[in-house]
Design an enzyme around this catalytic site. Structure first.
Site, PDB file in Angstrom:
ATOM      1  N   GLY A   2      23.436  36.836  38.003  1.00  0.00           N
ATOM      2  CA  GLY A   2      23.707  35.440  38.354  1.00  0.00           C
ATOM      3  C   GLY A   2      24.983  34.926  37.715  1.00  0.00           C
ATOM      4  O   GLY A   2      25.167  33.723  37.544  1.00  0.00           O
ATOM      5  N   ASP A  47      31.089  29.788  43.211  1.00  0.00           N
ATOM      6  CA  ASP A  47      31.386  30.993  42.431  1.00  0.00           C
ATOM      7  C   ASP A  47      32.829  31.449  42.639  1.00  0.00           C
ATOM      8  O   ASP A  47      33.551  31.739  41.676  1.00  0.00           O
ATOM      9  CB  ASP A  47      30.434  32.130  42.815  1.00  0.00           C
ATOM     10  CG  ASP A  47      28.981  31.735  42.675  1.00  0.00           C
ATOM     11  OD1 ASP A  47      28.704  30.682  42.072  1.00  0.00           O
ATOM     12  OD2 ASP A  47      28.117  32.481  43.165  1.00  0.00           O
TER      13      ASP A  47
HETATM   14  C1  GLA Z   1      24.803  31.331  43.968  1.00  0.00           C
HETATM   15  C2  GLA Z   1      25.750  30.948  45.103  1.00  0.00           C
HETATM   16  C3  GLA Z   1      26.473  29.645  44.797  1.00  0.00           C
HETATM   17  C4  GLA Z   1      25.507  28.549  44.380  1.00  0.00           C
HETATM   18  C5  GLA Z   1      24.531  29.047  43.312  1.00  0.00           C
HETATM   19  C6  GLA Z   1      23.459  28.052  43.009  1.00  0.00           C
HETATM   20  O1  GLA Z   1      25.515  31.642  42.824  1.00  0.00           O
HETATM   21  O2  GLA Z   1      26.693  31.971  45.334  1.00  0.00           O
HETATM   22  O3  GLA Z   1      27.246  29.256  45.907  1.00  0.00           O
HETATM   23  O4  GLA Z   1      24.820  28.038  45.485  1.00  0.00           O
HETATM   24  O5  GLA Z   1      23.903  30.267  43.708  1.00  0.00           O
HETATM   25  O6  GLA Z   1      23.982  26.915  42.423  1.00  0.00           O
END
Ligand code: GLA
Length: 370
Positions: free
Chosen positions: A124, A172
């Protein structure tokens, strides 16, 4: 790996020296989760971990993709650069090539490419966004296309949509493309206006704790959340025209929430509206050096992601909830897409050892109890 090690790995792989080396960072999101694709704001920081890309023109008519993190080597002709491959890591850089081609940029030279990343996969922390952005950055430079960093982030996001099949927001890739040392990015994901906010924490560290339970964005649960938010918007449109949930204040939401008849979509929308407010409050708190409030908002974000958005799971809950009990922990929450991955915590220097011992022990006990 050090840069000299990476360069010599390139020579071992391709028999020639790399002509250029690029880097793009991963990110940790401090607050503003699952708000980006709802037109809300986010508050991530770029990491010093990321993805490195080494490249040389090979004089041929194929593009070769190798990674020091993955076993598969992929070699493609120019006419194969717009079609996703079957479940291979190289889809991330390949998806970026495809986006350049879609924007009318012809690939007429062959390349040898070697990638290495030190963001743990599935944590993540945006290892895939780092890979997309470093590829976009490298191609932009190699092809002199002159795209700005916002466009490079959008190219990375499209690559994720079309080659990894995750309907992600822009957070991201944007954080990877625009992050700056010692700053967090307050990004409005609707307008893409952003502000770099200094993060100067006296006597406090940002800790990232990995559950090592891979977050499963490609499992469809993420896309399902996106669809549930779209359903909430659709139902709300019966009483008020909106494009995004983030357009609603908490007071607005209270007035019209009954229009969302789908129980799940209602919970998702409640999270988003609350999280947008928390993010704005958290940015103000940080600017005012009110870390106590910032920490409370982080904790409230986790609770909402646990109860309303249902993206935490027992691994993340165990770690965050244990952290909350420790004196000197200012705030702790899951970060990123969820369903596993990492927590992010603000911890006073003197509490770090206790944090590591207690959160580690609680997590170990929970795992052993399974
Ligand atoms: C992932 C997605 C982002 C965002 C996050 C949750 O990282 O790639 O675009 O939605 O989850 O905040």
């Amino acid at each position: 790996m050090t840069l000299p090690e990476l360069k010599s790995a390139f020579v071992s792989a391709y028999g020639q020296e790399a002509e250029a080396v690029y880097f793009a960072p991963g990110r940790v999101n401090l607050i503003g989760e699952h708000t980006d694709y709802n037109g809300g704001s986010v508050f991530p920081c770029a990491l010093s971990f990321g993805a490195y890309l080494l490249i040389r023109k090979n004089g041929g008519n194929t593009v070769k993709f190798r990674s020091l993190n993955q076993p598969e080597v992929v070699e493609l002709g120019f006419d194969q650069l717009t079609t996703p491959l079957d479940k291979v890591w190289a889809n991330y850089p390949l998806g970026v090539f495809a986006q350049f081609i879609k924007r009318g940029i012809a690939i007429t030279e062959g390349y040898d490419i070697l990638i290495w990343g030190d963001v743990p996969n599935g944590a993540g922390l945006s290892s895939s966004a780092a890979l997309e952005v470093v590829t976009a950055y490298a191609l932009n430079d190699q092809l002199s296309t002159g795209f700005n960093r916002t466009i490079l982030a959008q190219i990375g996001q499209k690559a994720e949509h079309e080659f990894a099949f995750v309907n992600c927001g822009i957070m991201d890739q944007f954080a990877s493309a625009n992050g700056a040392k010692d700053h967090a990015i307050h990004l409005n994901c609707d307008t893409l206006d952003f502000e770099l906010v200094p993060v100067k924490l006296e006597g406090v560290k940002i800790l990232i704790s990995n559950t090592h339970s891979p977050h499963k964005l490609d499992s469809g649960a993420y896309n399902q959340r996106v669809a549930e938010c779209q359903l909430a918007v659709k139902q709300l449109n019966a009483v008020r025209p909106i494009k995004y949930l983030a357009e609603l204040t908490e007071a607005d939401f209270k007035e019209i929430e009954l229009a969302i008849t789908d129980v799940t979509a209602h919970k998702r929308a409640r999270h988003v509206v609350g999280e947008v407010q928390r993010t704005s409050d958290a940015v103000k708190a940080l600017k005012a050096n009110d870390l106590v409030l910032f920490g409370q908002l982080m904790n409230a974000s986790h609770v909402s992601l646990r109860d309303d958005y249902e993206v935490t799971g027992p691994e993340l809950d165990t770690m965050a909830e244990e952290a909350w009990k420790i004196e000197g922990v200012i705030g702790s929450r899951m970060t990123g897409g969820g369903f596993g991955g990492c927590t992010v915590s603000l911890v006073k220097d003197e509490a770090i050892d206790t944090f590591i011992a207690k959160v580690g022990a609680a997590y170990g006990n929970w795992r052993r109890s399974l």
